[in-house]
Write a protein that holds these residues in place. Sequence first.
Motif, PDB file in Angstrom:
ATOM      1  N   MET A   1      81.536  67.183  26.750  1.00 21.87           N
ATOM      2  CA  MET A   1      80.885  67.463  28.036  1.00 21.87           C
ATOM      3  C   MET A   1      80.891  66.204  28.923  1.00 21.87           C
ATOM      4  SD  MET A   1      79.640  70.470  28.735  1.00 21.87           S
ATOM      5  CE  MET A   1      78.019  70.754  29.406  1.00 21.87           C
ATOM      6  N   LEU A   2      81.244  66.403  30.174  1.00 24.78           N
ATOM      7  CA  LEU A   2      81.188  65.299  31.135  1.00 24.78           C
ATOM      8  C   LEU A   2      79.734  65.079  31.542  1.00 24.78           C
ATOM      9  CD1 LEU A   2      84.075  66.610  33.384  1.00 24.78           C
ATOM     10  CD2 LEU A   2      84.181  64.538  32.022  1.00 24.78           C
ATOM     11  N   PRO A   3      79.397  63.845  31.944  1.00 23.61           N
ATOM     12  CA  PRO A   3      78.049  63.651  32.485  1.00 23.61           C
ATOM     13  C   PRO A   3      77.909  64.437  33.796  1.00 23.61           C
ATOM     14  CG  PRO A   3      79.401  61.679  32.804  1.00 23.61           C
ATOM     15  CD  PRO A   3      80.204  62.618  31.950  1.00 23.61           C
ATOM     16  N   ALA A   4      76.672  64.781  34.159  1.00 26.21           N
ATOM     17  CA  ALA A   4      76.470  65.579  35.378  1.00 26.21           C
ATOM     18  C   ALA A   4      77.025  64.839  36.593  1.00 26.21           C
ATOM     19  CB  ALA A   4      74.985  65.855  35.558  1.00 26.21           C
ATOM     20  N   PRO A   5      77.700  65.552  37.480  1.00 31.23           N
ATOM     21  CA  PRO A   5      78.264  64.905  38.668  1.00 31.23           C
ATOM     22  C   PRO A   5      77.173  64.620  39.696  1.00 31.23           C
ATOM     23  CG  PRO A   5      78.545  67.259  38.807  1.00 31.23           C
ATOM     24  CD  PRO A   5      77.902  67.000  37.477  1.00 31.23           C
ATOM     25  N   LYS A   6      77.515  63.820  40.691  1.00 34.50           N
ATOM     26  CA  LYS A   6      76.553  63.571  41.777  1.00 34.50           C
ATOM     27  C   LYS A   6      76.496  64.766  42.713  1.00 34.50           C
ATOM     28  CE  LYS A   6      75.683  58.791  42.531  1.00 34.50           C
ATOM     29  NZ  LYS A   6      76.128  57.508  42.994  1.00 34.50           N
ATOM     30  N   ILE A   7      77.679  65.330  42.959  1.00 28.27           N
ATOM     31  CA  ILE A   7      77.771  66.405  43.951  1.00 28.27           C
ATOM     32  C   ILE A   7      78.433  67.638  43.340  1.00 28.27           C
ATOM     33  CG2 ILE A   7      78.793  67.071  46.185  1.00 28.27           C
ATOM     34  CD1 ILE A   7      76.859  64.819  46.576  1.00 28.27           C
ATOM     35  N   ASN A   8      77.865  68.796  43.607  1.00 26.99           N
ATOM     36  CA  ASN A   8      78.545  70.064  43.322  1.00 26.99           C
ATOM     37  C   ASN A   8      79.023  70.646  44.648  1.00 26.99           C
ATOM     38  OD1 ASN A   8      76.314  71.033  40.680  1.00 26.99           O
ATOM     39  ND2 ASN A   8      78.498  70.661  40.494  1.00 26.99           N
ATOM     40  N   ILE A   9      80.208  71.242  44.621  1.00 25.06           N
ATOM     41  CA  ILE A   9      80.647  71.995  45.802  1.00 25.06           C
ATOM     42  C   ILE A   9      80.687  73.474  45.402  1.00 25.06           C
ATOM     43  CG2 ILE A   9      82.458  72.342  47.522  1.00 25.06           C
ATOM     44  CD1 ILE A   9      83.349  69.514  47.145  1.00 25.06           C
ATOM     45  N   VAL A  10      79.905  74.292  46.086  1.00 19.38           N
ATOM     46  CA  VAL A  10      79.834  75.718  45.764  1.00 19.38           C
ATOM     47  C   VAL A  10      80.681  76.506  46.763  1.00 19.38           C
ATOM     48  CG1 VAL A  10      78.305  77.731  45.812  1.00 19.38           C
ATOM     49  CG2 VAL A  10      77.592  75.663  44.611  1.00 19.38           C
ATOM     50  N   ILE A  11      81.580  77.327  46.244  1.00 14.24           N
ATOM     51  CA  ILE A  11      82.498  78.068  47.127  1.00 14.24           C
ATOM     52  C   ILE A  11      82.574  79.543  46.726  1.00 14.24           C
ATOM     53  CG2 ILE A  11      84.802  78.097  48.159  1.00 14.24           C
ATOM     54  CD1 ILE A  11      85.174  75.253  47.102  1.00 14.24           C
ATOM     55  N   PRO A  12      82.106  80.459  47.588  1.00 13.62           N
ATOM     56  CA  PRO A  12      82.248  81.888  47.302  1.00 13.62           C
ATOM     57  C   PRO A  12      83.655  82.344  47.660  1.00 13.62           C
ATOM     58  CG  PRO A  12      81.188  81.601  49.430  1.00 13.62           C
ATOM     59  CD  PRO A  12      81.448  80.213  48.897  1.00 13.62           C
ATOM     60  N   LEU A  13      84.253  83.164  46.818  1.00 11.28           N
ATOM     61  CA  LEU A  13      85.624  83.606  47.085  1.00 11.28           C
ATOM     62  C   LEU A  13      85.739  85.119  46.912  1.00 11.28           C
ATOM     63  CD1 LEU A  13      87.545  80.856  45.085  1.00 11.28           C
ATOM     64  CD2 LEU A  13      87.398  81.046  47.568  1.00 11.28           C
ATOM     65  N   TYR A  14      86.233  85.756  47.935  1.00 11.82           N
ATOM     66  CA  TYR A  14      86.482  87.194  47.846  1.00 11.82           C
ATOM     67  C   TYR A  14      87.883  87.467  48.366  1.00 11.82           C
ATOM     68  CZ  TYR A  14      85.920  92.203  48.634  1.00 11.82           C
ATOM     69  OH  TYR A  14      86.086  93.565  48.627  1.00 11.82           O
ATOM     70  N   ASN A  15      88.780  87.790  47.484  1.00  9.42           N
ATOM     71  CA  ASN A  15      90.185  88.040  47.841  1.00  9.42           C
ATOM     72  C   ASN A  15      90.785  86.913  48.673  1.00  9.42           C
ATOM     73  OD1 ASN A  15      89.939  90.429  46.507  1.00  9.42           O
ATOM     74  ND2 ASN A  15      89.726  91.695  48.339  1.00  9.42           N
ATOM     75  N   GLU A  16      90.692  85.714  48.142  1.00  3.58           N
ATOM     76  CA  GLU A  16      91.216  84.551  48.870  1.00  3.58           C
ATOM     77  C   GLU A  16      92.469  83.978  48.207  1.00  3.58           C
ATOM     78  OE1 GLU A  16      90.230  83.936  51.694  1.00  3.58           O
ATOM     79  OE2 GLU A  16      88.062  84.253  51.893  1.00  3.58           O
ATOM     80  N   SER A  17      93.272  84.815  47.558  1.00  2.00           N
ATOM     81  CA  SER A  17      94.409  84.251  46.827  1.00  2.00           C
ATOM     82  C   SER A  17      95.408  83.565  47.765  1.00  2.00           C
ATOM     83  CB  SER A  17      95.103  85.320  45.983  1.00  2.00           C
ATOM     84  OG  SER A  17      95.688  86.272  46.818  1.00  2.00           O
ATOM     85  N   LEU A  18      95.455  83.991  49.031  1.00  2.00           N
ATOM     86  CA  LEU A  18      96.406  83.365  49.967  1.00  2.00           C
ATOM     87  C   LEU A  18      96.068  81.901  50.228  1.00  2.00           C
ATOM     88  CD1 LEU A  18      97.095  86.047  52.730  1.00  2.00           C
ATOM     89  CD2 LEU A  18      98.666  85.172  50.992  1.00  2.00           C
TER      90      LEU A  18
END
Length: 318
Positions: A1-18
């Motif tokens: 396990m990596l130590p906890a990062p400083k920043i998380n980036i949260v990204i919602p994706l709905y049919n974004e394969s392009l």
Amino acid sequence: MLPAPKINIVIPLYNESLVFDELINRLQKLIDQSELSIEVILVDDGSSDETALKMRVISLSNPKIHSLFLSKNFGQQIAISAGLKHANATEAVLIIDGDLQDPPELLHDFYPYLKEGFDVVYAIRKKRKESFIKVFLYKFFYRFLSKVSESDIFIDSGDFSLISMRVVRILNEMPEKGKFIRGMRSWVGFQQKGVEYEREERLLGKSKYSTKKLLKLAFSGLFNFSDFPIKFIARFALFIIGVSLTYFFYVVFKKFFMGGVPDGFTALLFMIILFGGIQLLAIGLLGQYIIRVFFQVKNRPDYILKETIVSSVAVKIE
Ligand code: UDP
Ligand code: MG
């Protein structure tokens, strides 16, 4: 396990394969070049294209890009909530859209404000490169909402923001249904800072917001953050009562002192229909609040997870 990062980036994706590949390129560059330790939480909101597959491939090979898979399409706001629930950063979470309309690199513009003591740094859209009608409706809606809502929902800001972990924890504890993240984020208080940016056009693909979804979001904002519609009915009713009483006394006066009561069948019919309509509207507005109470009381979970891939370890939810 990596130590906890400083920043998380949260990204919602709905049919974004392009846009997915370009999104990952940009994120990877950001992770490599930044002095901050960053980990990404992608949330698949029940996509029916290749998005989930692509997420699986990248997450299994890259321990800094985690993936959550929802059991169906729950909507962007819920997908973001799911991401926030899984955030483990030590400092803050950056929320961005998956279509690169919100450049992830702005993290470096936001971060200094966090260090200055701001708990929420949110992006203000200076210019929208979208259709005239859409821009007009957005502008009108945010101005109206900020006038009538209980909290300052900041004008022309979306969910794109950097939020301190203590605020993220508060958001995670808020049990309300019909999530409207930008409203909740502004409601919590603390020091908040708006930073202007030019909103890019969606890089590839089409908007995943149908008119129906957009209206639902607008209604969440209005009815979850404002009692204005109900108060408006009451005030309007008082006004109508005033008008009708005045008219009543006028007719009585006319009958006794001037003779001849006006005959007005058409006017009568018109009034009956008009007030029938107004009453139905009033019931409908009340209904909006009742629906919300109904969903709140039912208290279903906000979302259902199907699978998670965290630090390249896949777990199927049993
Ligand atoms: N999105 C989602 N679930 C939905 C609709 C949208 O997760 O039901 C995501 C979408 O993939 C994107 C973000 O929410 O990453 C913003 O959506 P979009 O760009 O379509 O909205 P717009 O920018 O047109 O308002
Ligand atoms: Mg977009």
